[in-house]
Design an enzyme around this catalytic site. Sequence first.
Site, PDB file in Angstrom:
ATOM      1  N   LYS A  97      49.133 107.972  83.617  1.00 18.37           N
ATOM      2  CA  LYS A  97      50.462 107.216  83.054  1.00 18.37           C
ATOM      3  C   LYS A  97      50.669 107.477  81.798  1.00 18.37           C
ATOM      4  CE  LYS A  97      52.167 105.834  87.200  1.00 18.37           C
ATOM      5  NZ  LYS A  97      53.445 106.528  87.538  1.00 18.37           N
ATOM      6  N   TYR A 121      44.203 106.202  86.648  1.00 19.00           N
ATOM      7  CA  TYR A 121      45.433 105.886  86.536  1.00 19.00           C
ATOM      8  C   TYR A 121      46.040 105.759  85.181  1.00 19.00           C
ATOM      9  CZ  TYR A 121      49.410 103.027  87.763  1.00 19.00           C
ATOM     10  OH  TYR A 121      50.889 102.769  87.905  1.00 19.00           O
ATOM     11  N   SER A 160      53.554 103.142  83.552  1.00 14.70           N
ATOM     12  CA  SER A 160      53.296 101.854  83.824  1.00 14.70           C
ATOM     13  C   SER A 160      52.383 101.227  82.609  1.00 14.70           C
ATOM     14  CB  SER A 160      51.937 101.805  84.651  1.00 14.70           C
ATOM     15  OG  SER A 160      51.080 100.812  84.728  1.00 14.70           O
TER      16      SER A 160
END
Length: 257
Positions: A164, A160, A147
Amino acid sequence: MSLLERFTLKDNVALVTGAGKGIGKAIALAYAEAGASVVCAARTLADVETVAEQIRRQGGQAIAISCDVNDADQRDAAVAAAVEAFGKLTHLVNNAGGGGPNSPMKLSWEEFDSSMHFNVTSAYHLIQLAAPHMIEAGQGNIINITSGAARYIQRNFSRYAAAKAALTHLSKMLAQDFAPAIRINAIAPGPIMTDALAGVMTDEIRQIMETNTPLRCLGEVEDIAAAALYLATPASKWVTGKVIEVDGGAESSVFPT
């Protein structure tokens, strides 16, 4: 081999996780269109059965597998099912993953650990499982879907973004370990108009996000599928350990602050 012939996946077998919808579905369809036999894996069997049936209606070969990548036995079973159905495994797309914003004072360490397992450990294990089959087949290609959040510095996305970022660096490190037998690359999408994003989208939010994006529009799942197709085919035979950023040119988060 002509230039267009370099974009073929004929006689290849691909396992795509999170293939029931969104980016995973688009990649599965693209690989099938390029000639690969595709194993569509996701937690919701009905979703991947629909995708596999769409591939078969279009003349391709596909099977659907229920697989929660958080479960080691199900990861093992997905790889085994691919080899049993098609005789080999040459491609793996680690697309399943995700996570939303979080407060670092409210998110427990157990939840943080779970996110790392979902996004990173599951991909690592699937690569371990797939690699021997790829080496036996004489070719291997792995793509990890990471991401843009992995490189953005922003508030309330520590869970998150950390996961990632770990997956991004894991891709680069394993590319060195498995070269030259297997190529491993990553794709870092920006905001893509998936069902998940559409669920929180308003006209105002979309206008802000498009204004903050240099190309003045949000991405579509086919934009990621096209990048995945390039990285999977002989067109990118001299590319490994790299991250393709497909994000409309954004160098920071485009979400409203």
